[in-house]
Design an enzyme around this catalytic site. Structure first.
Site, short mmCIF file in Angstrom:
data_model
loop_
_atom_site.label_atom_id
_atom_site.label_comp_id
_atom_site.label_asym_id
_atom_site.label_seq_id
_atom_site.Cartn_x
_atom_site.Cartn_y
_atom_site.Cartn_z
CB THR A 52 -5.03 36.80 41.80
OG1 THR A 52 -3.76 35.82 41.87
CG2 THR A 52 -4.73 38.06 41.62
CB CYS A 53 -10.44 37.28 42.24
SG CYS A 53 -10.11 37.26 40.36
CB THR A 54 -9.78 36.09 47.56
OG1 THR A 54 -10.88 35.13 46.55
CG2 THR A 54 -10.14 36.30 48.88
CG LEU A 57 -12.52 41.76 44.18
CD1 LEU A 57 -13.52 40.86 43.90
CD2 LEU A 57 -12.79 43.19 43.94
#
Length: 160
Positions: A52-54, A57
């Protein structure tokens, strides 16, 4: 038993706690340095190299110019070390610099540190030109995120 964030999260109308954090640019970033110049979107994310962070961002990089056009500096913040964040940024060719909250002081100040996991919740705080929070959202699950279209709508709704 899971614990909530260590302290009560900040809310709209609160003054944004100032901080200085190490950055992937190699220069420390101080929140108050943007006061009177740009609004700031603080985007807390749990950990680099997670799915999810990838996605989140990469989306910020794709829509980078839309934030710039609204005079908003996007400052993604995680508890990862600067070397880890530099590798993450380079691997994904991100346009925004990432901030390290390695000691977790910023996450604590904003009330988003998850005590049982020792990383922050995914959270968004829009800081106005005068240092006041004009929008805040904390995800109940770190696997969830706001879309940039929703974030940009929130920015427009509070005057941008």
């Amino acid at each position: 038993m899971t614990s909530p964030a260590v302290t009560k999260a900040l809310a709209v109308g609160d003054r944004a706690p100032d901080f200085t954090a190490d950055s992937t640019s190699g220069q420390p970033v101080t929140l108050s340095s943007f006061q009177g110049k740009k609004r700031v979107l603080l985007a807390f994310f749990p950990l680099a190299f997670t799915s999810t962070c990838t996605t989140e961002l990469c989306d910020f990089s794709i829509d980078f110019d839309q934030f710039v056009a609204r005079n908003v500096e996007v400052l993604p913040i995680s508890v990862d070390s600067v070397p880890t964040l530099k590798e993450f940024k380079a691997k994904l060719n991100m346009r925004e610099d990432l901030l390290s909250d390695f000691k977790r002081d910023i996450s604590r100040a904003y009330g988003v540190l998850l005590a049982d996991k020792f990383y922050s919740a995914r959270a968004y705080f829009l800081v106005d030109l005068d240092g006041t929070l004009t929008w805040a959202h904390i995800e109940t699950n770190p696997g969830l995120k706001r879309s940039n279209s929703e974030i940009l709508e929130q920015i427009a709704a509070v005057g941008g």
